[in-house]
Each structure stands twice: as C-alpha cells, then as structure tokens.
Design an enzyme around this catalytic site. Structure first.
Site, PDB file in Angstrom:
ATOM      1  N   LYS A 159      39.817  42.608  40.644  1.00  8.51           N
ATOM      2  CA  LYS A 159      40.531  41.789  41.622  1.00  8.51           C
ATOM      3  C   LYS A 159      40.316  42.369  43.011  1.00  8.51           C
ATOM      4  O   LYS A 159      41.110  43.159  43.533  1.00  8.51           O
ATOM      5  CB  LYS A 159      42.023  41.726  41.293  1.00  8.51           C
ATOM      6  CG  LYS A 159      42.704  40.537  41.988  1.00  8.51           C
ATOM      7  CD  LYS A 159      42.122  39.210  41.528  1.00  8.51           C
ATOM      8  CE  LYS A 159      42.694  38.034  42.266  1.00  8.51           C
ATOM      9  NZ  LYS A 159      42.079  36.774  41.897  1.00  8.51           N
ATOM     10  N   SER A 218      40.362  31.712  40.322  1.00 12.33           N
ATOM     11  CA  SER A 218      41.723  32.228  40.371  1.00 12.33           C
ATOM     12  C   SER A 218      42.702  31.061  40.242  1.00 12.33           C
ATOM     13  O   SER A 218      42.722  30.392  39.218  1.00 12.33           O
ATOM     14  CB  SER A 218      41.945  33.046  41.643  1.00 12.33           C
ATOM     15  OG  SER A 218      42.963  34.004  41.436  1.00 12.33           O
TER      16      SER A 218
END
Length: 589
Positions: free
Chosen positions: A193, A389
């Site tokens: 991430k 995402s």
C-alpha cells in the site's frame, strides 16, 4: 441638493436598466448558442471522419452548451466522451457517406485503456472495407500505438516517432514536508500500500518498485503485441527499435525500421485523401470532426423507442474526494444504482468504473447497492483506465468484471494519514495551542501534536478491521477464499493481464464488449442504452462552468502539467476518514 438626488436616482435606475438589458442579451446569446448546438448535422457524400485528438478524452463528457465552440468568453471545453467517440466510429462504419477515417494526432490525452478501446473500435471499422489513413508530424508513444492500426501511416519528412518503452514517474514530498516542519503519521495495512510512500520516503520501496515494474512490463507487452500484428514487425524487433530510442531520430529512421509507410508533406497527404474519397483536385475535402459527427442522426432500425433498456452507469473520479467536485459522490451514485435496480424497464446494468478509489466508507455505501442490484438483474463492471482500491471495492459485487488488457486494478488495501503540523506552527510560525478536555482523549485526532500510543493502536485496529471487511467483500463477490484474497491484496496494484490469472477480473474487453455481454446475460434483442446518472441541464452546467469547477479549470490552464501535483496535495488535505485509494496517480510516458 434636490437636483443632486434626482440625478443620482436617474443614474441608479439607468444602471439597473442597463444591467437587466445585459442579462437579457446574454440569455439571448446563450439560448441561440444552445439552439444551434442542439440542431442535427447533415453530412455530404464522400466524407472523411477526421480525428485529431486535440481534446481530453473522458469516459463521459459533460453536457456543455459550448462544446466544441471557441469564441470569446464562451469558449467550450475541449473534452470528448469515450462513449461518444466509440459510438461515432461504429456509426461511421455503417454510414455510406463516410468513406474512411483520417487520424492526425500528436498525443492522446487519455489513459492507456481508453486508447486501447479506441484502437479496437478502429480495427472493427476496418472490417467494413473502408480505409484508415494516419498522418503525423510528431507521434508520442500512445499516439503511435493508436495510429499503428491504420492502413496507411505517413509522417512528415522532418517528423519523428517517440518510441522508447514505458516509464512511470513517482513524486516524493518527504524532504519538502520536513523543511516545512510537517510530519505525516501513517496507519496502513499491506506491504504494497504505497499511497503513503511519497510522504514518508524519498524513493520507492522495493515492494513498490516490484509492482510498478510488473504492471509497466505487462502494459508494454500488450502494446507491442498489437503493434506487431499491425506493422508486421516482431516484438523483438520493436524492442530493439525502442532501445535505439527513435524519439530523437529523423523520420527516415522510422521509415527504415518500418514504423511508418511513407514520408510526406501535408499537401501530399491531402492529395492522397482526395484520391481515396474521389474528390476533384479543385475541391476541398469533405471532412467532419467528432464534435459535429456526434450530432449526425443515426438511421433507426425499428419504429419508436425500445422499452427494454441497458443502463450504463458511470463512476469516474475519486470517491468522495475530488478537487473540482466532479468525482464520485457515494450518496448520488448509490441512489442512481438503486433507482436502476427498481426500474423494471432496465434489464441489465453496466457499471463503468474509472476510479483510483477514495473514501472507504463511500466505497462501502456504493458496494451495497451494487450487490443488491446484482441480485435482481445482470450487473457487469466495465473497468476503464483505472479501477483500483475503492474502484475495485465497488466492482467486486458485480456478476461479471470486464477490463481492458491495459487497465490498472487491484490495490486491495486501506490506509489513514494524519498530518502533524506542530513544528510548523511552533518553530516556524511561533503559534502555540493549549487544550482543555473533559475526557482522556477528547482532542483525538489533533493535527498539532503527535498521536499517543493509545491513539495509534486504536487507529491501527480500525485499519485492520476495514481491511478485513474489504477482503471479505472481495472474497464473497469473486467466490474466493479470504486467505487467497489477502495473498494478492496487501495494497498491490495489478495490470489486467495479471489480474485475470488471479481471478480479480473475468474477461478482457471495453465498454462495447461489456454492453454486448449485458445484452447476452439479459437475453435481449430489441433494447436501447441509457446513460446515467442524468446530467445537469444546459443552464445548470453553464452556471457550474462560471463557478465551482471553473476554479479547477483555471488552475489547470495556469499550472499545465504541474496541475497533477496540486491535485495530489489537495486530495491529501481534503481526505477524511479511512481511505481505500490507489498508491499514487500513475503517469505513464
């Protein structure tokens, strides 16, 4: 004094009357412009569809009354919807008045997946037997990828082709923030991430470099495969040309390497096009651009309007976090999906997603409505340039997910960022604060002090819970074991060609293929397509152009390519709550 007040009153009345007249004249001009812009356009025989691509290509263009216009303060935005562009190419294929398509780009202001969809539409156009002629003075890599599909590819003798492989550029702000005295406190789940990396590192992490190299190579390989088929050059030959960097070589190098067919000046190209369209030498070419051709009515194949519909619902931009206010508003989009679910005349839904994500809460709100819709009628998620995402979050509940081969997706992970500006306020500006609270953590979360251990642990648990919810949603929607989702999650970004192998998507295709699949799944013969959400009417859009997004438009004009940095910083400032967002805004050269 009496005379003074008399003249002052007369002056005020005169100003008011003049203002009213100006408003009426302005409304009259706008009404005339709107009336003209709404008129259908006729087309002459032996015409060319002229695609210059000197405009931004978005999934769906705004309904602007000044579209394609360019005069004074009423200058229209140079923006074209991908949906309109694909429809025009399809329409031209069957239009007897259109003899061929003339491509004359320098660059393509669109993402790779959008360019891929346009290229596929041009390939389909060629099955009609009509020609595609391309010409360029200078061609960027995206432009060359597109025009390589042409039957004839000509280049100015002094031009060049930019062909050197793909590169992705990441910007890091850590040192600048340190100089300002700003600390960005990070809470995240997932080693990939990387959305937070620009604020805590000054270069890419090993994990981020790995994922970036992987998806860039995947996209490049897909580009080479298509160019190889069109130009009859092997992938190895194309890579060798890229390694020689044709970008800084003369046009004769491009011709020698068979990247282009001919070296010609513009007048010679015009002569070629006149021959192809049977246009006499002394007459001008009949060329029509996309802004006009979109208004050419298409012959109806049936009487009246079909009752059964396929709804194409557009989800473009950041979720609940946009600079211009034109992104995805979760409440509005979820309402649109809910209304489409309840509408019995809508037999299938295509959810067109072009989003890097955004608010985790907003993503959950939209996901719920997608799930409910998929239980009552076919829902196909069509991924554009980016569906990652939060963009993937809202897609995973669909019955089927379709993506272009060059789509960027995945990035299953969430994070939180809390700036601490204590040093900026105290050391740089000399501003201090004091706090009074009723409970132990009443001032949580403060931007003017570091988080306590308790606060950080609490936030981390919130992130972990949110990530668990995310991978559970994906597991349910994709019929995968949660541990398997976690293994390919961790915030990692994937190109669609890799995503298919790990079951994040079902098949390759663009908006056209998604609509065809919706038709098949709903078992439809006669139907029509409606685009949702409903766009603002002409005057609402006009008022918006004079306010709201006008600020973003002005900044974009002033900052040019640097506008992206303003967007990135603004999005960080405006973000609230937990985010499910792409690691960064991808800028592929």
């Amino acid at each position: 004094m009496k005379e003074f007040f008399k003249f002052m009153l007369a002056s005020i009345v005169g100003v008011i009357i003049a203002g009213l007249l100006l408003i009426l004249i302005t409304i009259g001009i706008i009404s005339a412009v709107v009336s003209v812009s709404d008129q259908p356009v006729s087309i002459s025989s032996n015409s060319l569809l002229f695609l210059k691509f000197d405009y931004d290509i978005v999934d769906r263009a705004k309904k602007s009354p000044f579209e394609g216009l360019d005069f004074g303060m009423f200058q229209g935005e140079k923006e074209v919807g991908l949906n309109d562009l694909l429809d025009c190419i399809r329409k031209a294929k069957n239009d007897d008045n259109i003899k061929g398509i003339y491509l004359n780009p320098m660059d393509i202001q669109a993402g790779m997946a959008s360019v891929e969809e346009i290229r596929n539409a041009l390939k389909d156009f060629k099955t009609s037997g009509k020609f595609i002629y391309a010409y360029g003075e200078y061609l960027t890599q995206k432009a060359y990828y597109l025009v390589s599909v042409a039957d004839t590819l000509a280049m100015n003798p002094q031009g060049s082709v930019d062909f050197r492989g793909l590169g992705g550029e990441h910007t890091f702000y850590k040192k600048a923030l340190e100089k300002l005295g700003i600390e960005v406190q990070i809470i995240r789940h997932g080693k990939f991430k990387a959305a937070v990396e620009p604020f805590i590192l000054d270069k890419m992490s090993n994990e981020n470099r790995l994922q970036t190299e992987t998806y860039l190579k995947s996209i490049w390989n897909e580009m080479l495969t298509d160019i190889s088929a069109s130009r009859h050059l092997s992938v190895a030959e194309l890579n060798a040309i890229a390694d020689q960097v044709s970008s800084f070589r003369r046009a004769d190098f491009a011709q020698q390497k068979k990247l282009v067919d001919r070296l010609k000046y513009k007048d010679q190209v015009i002569n070629d096009l006149k021959k192809l369209t049977d246009t006499p030498d002394r007459e001008d070419l009949n060329a029509i651009d996309i802004h006009k051709y979109v208004k050419v009515p298409e012959p109806r194949t049936q009487k009246g309007l079909a009752r059964k519909k396929i709804a194409v619902i557009y989800a473009s931009g950041s979720i609940d976090a946009s600079v211009s206010g034109d992104g995805i508003k979760s409440e509005d989009l979820s309402r649109t999906i809910r209304e489409a679910r309840r509408d019995s005349s809508i037999k299938a839904i295509v959810l067109r997603i072009n989003s890097p994500g955004g608010s985790a809460y907003g993503s959950e709100v939209i996901w719920r409505e997608v799930k409910l819709a998929a239980q009552s009628k076919p829902v196909i998620a069509s991924m554009g340039d980016v569906a990652a995402s939060g963009g993937y979050y809202i897609a995973c509940a669909a019955n089927t997910i379709v993506a272009d081969r060059t789509t960027i997706t995945g990035s299953i992970g969430i994070f939180g960022m809390i700036p601490n500006v204590q040093k900026l306020m105290t050391d740089k500006l000399g501003i201090t604060q004091d706090v009074v609270t009723t409970n132990a953590h009443s001032d949580m979360i403060s931007l003017t002090r570091p988080m306590t251990t308790f606060e950080r642990d609490l936030m981390q648990q919130t992130i972990e819970d949110g990530y668990q919810t995310f991978i559970t949603r994906v597991g349910e929607g994709r019929k995968m074991v949660i541990a398997d989702v976690d293994a390919i999650g961790q915030g990692r970004v994937w190109a669609a060609t890799d995503a298919k192998g790990i079951k994040l998507i079902d098949s390759y295709g663009g908006l056209t293929e998604a609509i065809a699949l919706a038709k098949k799944m709903a078992n439809l013969e006669n139907y029509r397509i409606i685009n949702l959400p409903k766009q603002k009417d002409t005057f609402e859009e006009l008022m918006k152009e004079f306010s709201g997004s006008a600020k973003a438009s002005l900044l974009k004009d002033e900052l040019g390519e640097n506008y992206k940095y303003y967007q990135q910083l603004h999005s960080i400032i405006s973000e609230k709550g937990i985010m499910a967002r792409m690691p960064y805004d991808i800028d592929i050269h």
